[in-house]
Scaffold this motif. Sequence first.
Motif, PDB file in Angstrom:
ATOM      1  N   ALA A  29      33.384   7.667   0.038  1.00 25.09           N
ATOM      2  CA  ALA A  29      33.178   6.811   1.214  1.00 25.09           C
ATOM      3  C   ALA A  29      31.936   5.938   1.055  1.00 25.09           C
ATOM      4  O   ALA A  29      31.940   4.755   1.413  1.00 25.09           O
ATOM      5  CB  ALA A  29      33.083   7.665   2.473  1.00 25.09           C
ATOM      6  N   ILE A  30      30.868   6.494   0.500  1.00 28.01           N
ATOM      7  CA  ILE A  30      29.640   5.723   0.271  1.00 28.01           C
ATOM      8  C   ILE A  30      29.910   4.575  -0.702  1.00 28.01           C
ATOM      9  O   ILE A  30      29.498   3.436  -0.465  1.00 28.01           O
ATOM     10  CB  ILE A  30      28.512   6.638  -0.253  1.00 28.01           C
ATOM     11  CG1 ILE A  30      27.971   7.497   0.901  1.00 28.01           C
ATOM     12  CG2 ILE A  30      27.401   5.845  -0.930  1.00 28.01           C
ATOM     13  CD1 ILE A  30      27.093   8.641   0.461  1.00 28.01           C
ATOM     14  N   LEU A  31      30.610   4.867  -1.781  1.00 23.71           N
ATOM     15  CA  LEU A  31      30.908   3.816  -2.761  1.00 23.71           C
ATOM     16  C   LEU A  31      31.771   2.725  -2.145  1.00 23.71           C
ATOM     17  O   LEU A  31      31.521   1.530  -2.347  1.00 23.71           O
ATOM     18  CB  LEU A  31      31.584   4.418  -3.991  1.00 23.71           C
ATOM     19  CG  LEU A  31      30.698   5.322  -4.841  1.00 23.71           C
ATOM     20  CD1 LEU A  31      31.519   6.041  -5.896  1.00 23.71           C
ATOM     21  CD2 LEU A  31      29.558   4.534  -5.474  1.00 23.71           C
ATOM     22  N   ILE A  32      32.766   3.119  -1.361  1.00 16.99           N
ATOM     23  CA  ILE A  32      33.653   2.133  -0.735  1.00 16.99           C
ATOM     24  C   ILE A  32      32.887   1.288   0.279  1.00 16.99           C
ATOM     25  O   ILE A  32      33.020   0.053   0.305  1.00 16.99           O
ATOM     26  CB  ILE A  32      34.863   2.839  -0.090  1.00 16.99           C
ATOM     27  CG1 ILE A  32      35.752   3.412  -1.197  1.00 16.99           C
ATOM     28  CG2 ILE A  32      35.641   1.874   0.816  1.00 16.99           C
ATOM     29  CD1 ILE A  32      36.776   4.414  -0.704  1.00 16.99           C
ATOM     30  N   GLU A  33      32.075   1.934   1.085  1.00 15.51           N
ATOM     31  CA  GLU A  33      31.270   1.202   2.067  1.00 15.51           C
ATOM     32  C   GLU A  33      30.389   0.164   1.380  1.00 15.51           C
ATOM     33  O   GLU A  33      30.316  -1.002   1.795  1.00 15.51           O
ATOM     34  CB  GLU A  33      30.403   2.188   2.853  1.00 15.51           C
ATOM     35  CG  GLU A  33      29.376   1.549   3.758  1.00 15.51           C
ATOM     36  CD  GLU A  33      28.412   2.594   4.306  1.00 15.51           C
ATOM     37  OE1 GLU A  33      27.194   2.445   4.090  1.00 15.51           O
ATOM     38  OE2 GLU A  33      28.892   3.562   4.937  1.00 15.51           O
ATOM     39  N   THR A  74      33.593   9.433  -9.249  1.00 15.24           N
ATOM     40  CA  THR A  74      32.502  10.283  -8.789  1.00 15.24           C
ATOM     41  C   THR A  74      32.927  11.734  -8.877  1.00 15.24           C
ATOM     42  O   THR A  74      34.004  12.102  -8.422  1.00 15.24           O
ATOM     43  CB  THR A  74      32.042   9.912  -7.361  1.00 15.24           C
ATOM     44  OG1 THR A  74      31.068  10.863  -6.917  1.00 15.24           O
ATOM     45  CG2 THR A  74      33.178   9.846  -6.368  1.00 15.24           C
ATOM     46  N   GLY A  75      32.094  12.544  -9.497  1.00 12.84           N
ATOM     47  CA  GLY A  75      32.384  13.973  -9.630  1.00 12.84           C
ATOM     48  C   GLY A  75      32.836  14.342 -11.028  1.00 12.84           C
ATOM     49  O   GLY A  75      33.309  13.508 -11.804  1.00 12.84           O
ATOM     50  N   GLY A  76      32.647  15.612 -11.357  1.00 13.94           N
ATOM     51  CA  GLY A  76      33.099  16.130 -12.639  1.00 13.94           C
ATOM     52  C   GLY A  76      32.226  15.754 -13.814  1.00 13.94           C
ATOM     53  O   GLY A  76      32.636  15.893 -14.962  1.00 13.94           O
ATOM     54  N   LEU A 107      16.231   6.690 -13.119  1.00  6.69           N
ATOM     55  CA  LEU A 107      16.088   6.470 -11.672  1.00  6.69           C
ATOM     56  C   LEU A 107      16.208   7.786 -10.902  1.00  6.69           C
ATOM     57  O   LEU A 107      15.464   8.042  -9.959  1.00  6.69           O
ATOM     58  CB  LEU A 107      17.161   5.494 -11.184  1.00  6.69           C
ATOM     59  CG  LEU A 107      17.024   4.063 -11.677  1.00  6.69           C
ATOM     60  CD1 LEU A 107      18.320   3.297 -11.438  1.00  6.69           C
ATOM     61  CD2 LEU A 107      15.837   3.371 -11.012  1.00  6.69           C
ATOM     62  N   SER A 108      17.132   8.610 -11.313  1.00  6.49           N
ATOM     63  CA  SER A 108      17.384   9.884 -10.644  1.00  6.49           C
ATOM     64  C   SER A 108      16.200  10.836 -10.776  1.00  6.49           C
ATOM     65  O   SER A 108      15.941  11.650  -9.880  1.00  6.49           O
ATOM     66  CB  SER A 108      18.647  10.517 -11.225  1.00  6.49           C
ATOM     67  OG  SER A 108      18.958  11.721 -10.595  1.00  6.49           O
ATOM     68  N   GLY A 139      23.985  11.362  -2.765  1.00  7.21           N
ATOM     69  CA  GLY A 139      22.716  10.776  -3.178  1.00  7.21           C
ATOM     70  C   GLY A 139      22.819  10.086  -4.529  1.00  7.21           C
ATOM     71  O   GLY A 139      22.267   9.003  -4.728  1.00  7.21           O
ATOM     72  N   ALA A 140      23.520  10.707  -5.454  1.00  6.68           N
ATOM     73  CA  ALA A 140      23.691  10.108  -6.781  1.00  6.68           C
ATOM     74  C   ALA A 140      24.509   8.828  -6.697  1.00  6.68           C
ATOM     75  O   ALA A 140      24.210   7.844  -7.395  1.00  6.68           O
ATOM     76  CB  ALA A 140      24.351  11.106  -7.723  1.00  6.68           C
TER      77      ALA A 140
END
Length: 167
Positions: A29-33, A74-76, A107-108, A139-140
Amino acid sequence: MSEREFIPVRIAVMTVSDTRTIDDDRSGAILIERLEAAGHSLVAREIIRDEVLLIRAQLSAWITDPEVQVVLATGGSGLTARDVTPEALAPLVTKPIPGFGELFRWLSYAEIGTSTIQSRAEAALCDQTLVFALPGSPGACRTAWDHILAQQLDSRHRPCNFPELLF
């Protein structure tokens, strides 16, 4: 930014998870937003279980789909036994983009310290499609988008950007 024209990019978002659904997929959802707020187009969204063949099949389908220019997965990408996104991506890579993972971890580090060493975030050009494998945490995803992808997916960014490679 220069006075060049903004060219929206067509993006697919894949969440790799055994437990997430569309309703509770915060990272996707964050990426899509963010991609939509930047003026890009979401052309597909899937949640795929943490299984090499399932992830690879979806990535392959999007890589061969002319409507998809960029995949944000995202993930994995961690170190647990179920984290297999990099392994799924590996045989599809035409040209790796090692600087993405290096910059992401740098950055992380400011946010999570040495725990960033467990991230296997990476990016690659796969035929004519850019694929970014991000960690699964919200966050990532914010870090990757806000500090790397927002600029590099913007055709106006100088001295260079990824859309130049796509058009």
